[in-house]
Design an enzyme around this catalytic site. Structure first.
Site, PDB file in Angstrom:
ATOM      1  N   ARG A  79      90.934 -15.543 -21.265  1.00  0.00           N
ATOM      2  CA  ARG A  79      90.017 -14.519 -20.739  1.00  0.00           C
ATOM      3  C   ARG A  79      88.736 -15.146 -20.209  1.00  0.00           C
ATOM      4  NH1 ARG A  79      93.251 -11.883 -19.079  1.00  0.00           N
ATOM      5  NH2 ARG A  79      94.624 -13.493 -19.860  1.00  0.00           N
ATOM      6  N   GLN A 138     102.373 -14.045 -22.269  1.00  0.00           N
ATOM      7  CA  GLN A 138     101.377 -13.065 -22.682  1.00  0.00           C
ATOM      8  C   GLN A 138     102.015 -11.809 -23.258  1.00  0.00           C
ATOM      9  OE1 GLN A 138      97.686 -12.706 -20.245  1.00  0.00           O
ATOM     10  NE2 GLN A 138      98.873 -13.809 -18.727  1.00  0.00           N
ATOM     11  N   ASP A 166     102.185  -3.796 -13.312  1.00  0.00           N
ATOM     12  CA  ASP A 166     101.471  -4.971 -13.832  1.00  0.00           C
ATOM     13  C   ASP A 166     101.857  -5.169 -15.303  1.00  0.00           C
ATOM     14  OD1 ASP A 166      99.798  -7.123 -13.820  1.00  0.00           O
ATOM     15  OD2 ASP A 166      97.932  -5.997 -13.600  1.00  0.00           O
ATOM     16  N   GLU A 167     101.692  -6.370 -15.810  1.00  0.00           N
ATOM     17  CA  GLU A 167     101.935  -6.669 -17.242  1.00  0.00           C
ATOM     18  C   GLU A 167     103.332  -6.222 -17.661  1.00  0.00           C
ATOM     19  OE1 GLU A 167      99.663  -8.285 -18.977  1.00  0.00           O
ATOM     20  OE2 GLU A 167      97.715  -7.838 -18.079  1.00  0.00           O
ATOM     21  N   LYS A 215      97.968 -12.565 -10.463  1.00  0.00           N
ATOM     22  CA  LYS A 215      99.012 -11.530 -10.436  1.00  0.00           C
ATOM     23  C   LYS A 215      98.436 -10.157 -10.106  1.00  0.00           C
ATOM     24  CE  LYS A 215     100.341 -12.295 -14.673  1.00  0.00           C
ATOM     25  NZ  LYS A 215      99.414 -13.410 -14.953  1.00  0.00           N
ATOM     26  N   THR A 216      97.400  -9.791 -10.837  1.00  0.00           N
ATOM     27  CA  THR A 216      96.828  -8.472 -10.618  1.00  0.00           C
ATOM     28  C   THR A 216      96.199  -8.399  -9.228  1.00  0.00           C
ATOM     29  OG1 THR A 216      96.425  -8.285 -12.979  1.00  0.00           O
ATOM     30  CG2 THR A 216      95.243  -6.755 -11.571  1.00  0.00           C
TER      31      THR A 216
HETATM   32  P1  ATP Z   1      96.201 -12.216 -16.256  1.00  0.00           P
HETATM   33  O1  ATP Z   1      97.503 -12.905 -16.541  1.00  0.00           O
HETATM   34  O2  ATP Z   1      95.154 -12.617 -17.212  1.00  0.00           O
HETATM   35  O3  ATP Z   1      96.361 -10.752 -16.074  1.00  0.00           O
HETATM   36  P2  ATP Z   1      96.238 -12.509 -13.404  1.00  0.00           P
HETATM   37  O4  ATP Z   1      97.358 -13.417 -13.086  1.00  0.00           O
HETATM   38  O5  ATP Z   1      96.455 -11.077 -13.216  1.00  0.00           O
HETATM   39  O6  ATP Z   1      95.703 -12.829 -14.861  1.00  0.00           O
HETATM   40  P3  ATP Z   1      93.936 -12.116 -11.744  1.00  0.00           P
HETATM   41  O7  ATP Z   1      93.141 -11.356 -12.716  1.00  0.00           O
HETATM   42  O8  ATP Z   1      94.583 -11.400 -10.635  1.00  0.00           O
HETATM   43  O9  ATP Z   1      95.010 -12.998 -12.533  1.00  0.00           O
HETATM   44  O10 ATP Z   1      93.080 -13.281 -11.121  1.00  0.00           O
HETATM   45  C1  ATP Z   1      92.290 -14.128 -11.905  1.00  0.00           C
HETATM   46  C2  ATP Z   1      91.013 -14.481 -11.172  1.00  0.00           C
HETATM   47  O11 ATP Z   1      91.279 -15.361 -10.106  1.00  0.00           O
HETATM   48  C3  ATP Z   1      90.330 -13.277 -10.559  1.00  0.00           C
HETATM   49  O12 ATP Z   1      88.949 -13.438 -10.659  1.00  0.00           O
HETATM   50  C4  ATP Z   1      90.768 -13.347  -9.113  1.00  0.00           C
HETATM   51  O13 ATP Z   1      89.891 -12.698  -8.261  1.00  0.00           O
HETATM   52  C5  ATP Z   1      90.806 -14.828  -8.876  1.00  0.00           C
HETATM   53  N1  ATP Z   1      91.737 -15.228  -7.808  1.00  0.00           N
HETATM   54  C6  ATP Z   1      93.038 -14.961  -7.725  1.00  0.00           C
HETATM   55  N2  ATP Z   1      93.592 -15.494  -6.621  1.00  0.00           N
HETATM   56  C7  ATP Z   1      92.590 -16.119  -5.971  1.00  0.00           C
HETATM   57  C8  ATP Z   1      92.506 -16.865  -4.748  1.00  0.00           C
HETATM   58  N3  ATP Z   1      93.564 -17.065  -3.983  1.00  0.00           N
HETATM   59  N4  ATP Z   1      91.303 -17.360  -4.424  1.00  0.00           N
HETATM   60  C9  ATP Z   1      90.215 -17.169  -5.198  1.00  0.00           C
HETATM   61  N5  ATP Z   1      90.232 -16.484  -6.354  1.00  0.00           N
HETATM   62  C10 ATP Z   1      91.406 -15.959  -6.736  1.00  0.00           C
HETATM   63 MG    MG Z   2      96.432  -9.469 -14.580  1.00  0.00          MG
END
Ligand code: ATP
Ligand code: MG
Length: 718
Positions: free
Chosen positions: A601, A248, A217-218, A33-34
């Site tokens: 995490r 979350q 975000d969030e 997401k982020t």
């Molecule tokens: P959270 O809910 O904990 O905030 P999130 O959904 O925001 O998580 P991110 O932090 O954006 O998730 O991504 C999690 C990890 O996965 C990061 O290290 C990111 O770089 C990696 N990632 C995301 N998408 C891809 C992709 N398409 N290919 C490879 N790595 C990815």
């Molecule tokens: Mg995130």
């Protein structure tokens, strides 16, 4: 195809390159997401769909905002300075600084953090002669903040009874006091800027025209006021993207309103909902544990997360004898990981309650492991630092009564409570600040001791710090005020002395930061700007900044972050889940979401530890393993000490024992006893007296050897 988009999965790609429309991204932990949000900003800029000024991005923590800026800077040759990327509070602060006049604030208003706010409230209640047994300052503070978070001023709060009417009165009087002193608390930052946007068509229109893209975000953790604040920025031509994960949502206790997700769908996204289901962060076992745990929550929107990564390592479970041993284990294990080549920055130690950090810090310090604490009693919240900052505040804003009362007699200069009360009365009668009142009385008196001495001291400091750099000014203040000498003389004062020196370093780092210099003008000078920074970004310049250091933080503060290895500590009933959550409606569900956040995490390795006994808030508690441990499929777990089903010998020696038995204790060694949960066992040790008595019992089988407190454990002879 620009390189930016390489490696995104189809859903991520759809979200990143979404046309100029609003959408909700609903997705689980670690699904990107982020990353989608950051990449979308980069993509919008790279394809010139907007300029950096056209973007408003709201993140949850300062750390996240910084990271987003750094990542953007790395992806694109642009200057991210001046972009509106920040937290709700940070951006609200910026808005109020820019439009302080319209917001009815002095140009150099300063920010009260939660501890400052509490002392301001105490001062207020005192001046109103309020019985603080009946109206606890902390409760008054919560009342005020909850209403502000809900967007309600005192005159909007409905009161049903005389008690509540009093609270409302305090709220109104508190706001008056803040206005008089030109200070703004955290909740006020948002409420005041929301009101400004609601009131001023011109300002609102300006920003609505400017921000073509708004990204949050969030989103699951926004409260009603934050959502309202956000909506003011959305004009006819703005596209909003909110990303969130209902699993979350962990800030209900601060008024987070998951209903915002539904409202956002209705207000903006309509049917534009994108789901991301692939987790890129964690190995299979970690993800399975998280999925199994969260599936126990009855009310969920329901999402599935999968990973193409392999199962990886099992989750290591460590049962410690007590909290100190838990901390020592973590220090050793972190060092071992570090030796294997894992950066300390990439290892986190998470805890449910801030109070747990001290023991961990102590063990890490003793083992020589560099660490950094985020959140909680942060650097800028530590007593000695706050004293130093109060002197600084008093120089910059002499009418700041909070700062005045904090340091007028610290270090002690023989100013009695009576003298202060008289001063407070006199100030009230003349509707003036404490400083002005004291100054009028003593400026021309001989320096001497007491208040007169203080007035002269502050005046001398003002003169001495004129025209010197900020770090020099701080250094001078530390010496001239006697603060440094005070802590040097104090037994165990070394940490505090280090922190004071660190404050000088923090100021040096600050003035070398071009951003800060650029913003200083808006903020009414470098000193004011530094103070605002201290209030907002507590913790970022703690010792170890920029160096490799183990990351310590509460689970709340870890949201959105990821680490190679995570130590999740204190998995005991009453701690995690917290005692309080068990008696609250939906409390356990929220704790479980918190546990879900904690587990997710970890990228590669997860440790979960719990202790048989723990000192917390000055009391020893004897914990049983958290129910959350039982909710993780056992095949994913690997006990890593014999202690998981402990042998008697293992626990016979570690802590000092006073084997002497108090004659009144009915429990003797060798006696058989029955415990409601653990069944029948044999007493193998007794220590302490009266209500402090604790007994060590071997229950055999799965429960093994345990220390129990007689006060809590209901034991019967068997
Ligand atoms: P959270 O809910 O904990 O905030 P999130 O959904 O925001 O998580 P991110 O932090 O954006 O998730 O991504 C999690 C990890 O996965 C990061 O290290 C990111 O770089 C990696 N990632 C995301 N998408 C891809 C992709 N398409 N290919 C490879 N790595 C990815
Ligand atoms: Mg995130």
């Amino acid at each position: 195809m620009p390189q930016l988009l390489d490696g995104l999965n189809p859903e991520q790609l759809a979200a990143v390159t979404l046309p100029h429309q609003s959408a909700l991204i609903l997705a689980g932990a670690g699904s990107g997401k982020t990353r989608v949000l950051t990449t979308r900003i980069a993509w919008l800029l790279q394809t010139a769909q907007t300029s950096p000024l056209g973007i408003l991005a709201v993140t949850f923590t300062n750390k996240a905002a910084k990271e987003m800026q750094t990542r953007l800077g790395a992806m694109l040759p642009i200057n991210t300075r001046g972009m509106w990327i920040g937290t709700f509070h940070g951006l609200a602060n910026r808005l109020l600084r820019t439009h302080h006049h319209e917001a009815g604030l002095p140009q150099v208003f300063q920010i009260l953090d939660s501890a400052d706010q509490l002392s301001a409230i105490k001062r207020l209640l005192k001046s109103m002669n309020v019985d603080t047994d009946k109206f606890e300052p902390k409760k008054v503070q919560n009342f005020i903040n909850n209403n502000k978070d809900a967007g309600l001023r005192a005159q909007h709060v409905e009161s049903y009874d005389p008690y509540m009417r009093r609270l409302v009165e305090f709220y109104a009087a508190y706001d008056e006091q803040c206005n008089r002193e030109g200070v703004v608390d955290f909740a006020e930052l948002l409420l005041r800027s929301e009101e400004l946007l609601a009131r001023s068509d011109a300002i609102r229109r300006h920003y609505q025209q400017r921000f073509r893209y708004i990204l949050v975000d969030e989103f699951q953790d926004t409260n009603r006021l934050q959502y309202r604040w956000l909506k003011h920025f959305a004009g006819m031509d703005s596209a909003l993207m909110a990303v969130g994960d209902d699993d979350q949502s962990i800030y209900a206790f601060r008024g987070a309103h998951t209903g915002n997700m539904n409202e956002f769908q209705r207000d903006y996204a309509h049917d534009n909902i994108i789901k991301l289901e692939q987790n890129y962060r964690s190995h299979g076992n970690i993800l399975d544990a998280a999925n199994a745990l969260i599936s126990k929550n009855p009310t969920r929107l329901g999402k599935n997360l999968w990973t193409s990564a392999d199962a990886g390592e099992p989750i290591r479970v460590y049962l410690a004898y007590n909290d100190q041993e838990e901390a020592r284990f973590i220090a050793e294990e972190a060092q071992a990981l570090h030796r294997e080549g894992i950066a300390l920055n990439d290892i986190a130690v998470l805890y449910r309650s801030n109070a747990q950090s001290r023991v961990l810090e102590h063990a890490l310090f003793s083992a020589g492991v560099p660490y950094k604490v985020y959140g909680g009693l942060r650097f800028f919240e530590r007593q000695e630092v706050k004293h130093a900052l109060a002197y600084l505040r008093l120089l910059a804003f002499p009418d700041d009564d909070g700062a005045f009362t904090r340091v007028v007699n610290f270090p002690t200069r023989g100013i009695g409570a009576r003298t202060l009360e008289q001063l407070i009365d006199a100030a009230q009668q003349s509707s003036s600040s404490l400083w002005k009142t004291a100054y009028a009385k003593y400026a021309d008196a001989p320096a001497g001791k007491g208040l007169a001495g203080f007035v002269h001291l502050i005046r001398a400091m003002q003169e001495a710090t004129l025209g010197v750099t900020l770090p020099e000014a701080i250094e001078h203040i530390l010496q001239a005020s006697g603060l440094m000498a005070h802590y040097v003389a104090e037994k165990d004062g070394q940490d505090r002395v280090d922190n004071l020196n660190e404050l000088i370093n923090a100021a040096t780092v600050f003035i070398n930061d071009a951003d800060a210099i650029a913003n200083a003008e808006d903020n009414g000078g470098l000193m004011a700007s530094f103070l605002a920074h201290a209030a907002l970004e507590a913790g970022t310049h703690q010792a170890g900044e920029g160096h490799d250091a183990l990351q310590l933080m509460t689970v709340h503060a870890a949201k959105g972050l990821e680490f190679h290895a995570v130590f999740l500590t204190g998995l005991e009933e009453g701690l995690f889940p917290s005692e309080q959550s068990m008696s609250e409606r939906d409390g356990l569900e929220e704790e479980r979401r918190l546990m879900y956040v904690a587990i997710t995490r970890a990228r590669r390795r997860l440790y979960i530890s719990h202790a048989q006994s723990r000192m917390l808030h000055g009391q020893t508690r004897y914990g049983i393993a958290s129910r959350f441990l039982d909710e993780i499929p056992v095949e994913l777990l690997k006990p890593i000490n014999k202690g998981y089903a402990p042998a008697v010998e293992q626990y016979a020696t570690p802590a000092p024992r006073t084997a002497k038995q108090h004659s009144s204790s009915p429990w003797r060694m060798g006696m058989n006893v029955r415990h409601a949960k653990f069944g029948v066992g044999v007493v193998i040790n007794v220590e302490g007296q009266g209500t402090d008595t604790r007994v060590q019992i071997n229950f055999g089988g799965a429960h093994g050897v345990k220390w129990l407190s007689l006060e809590y454990a209901k034991l019967e002879a068997a």
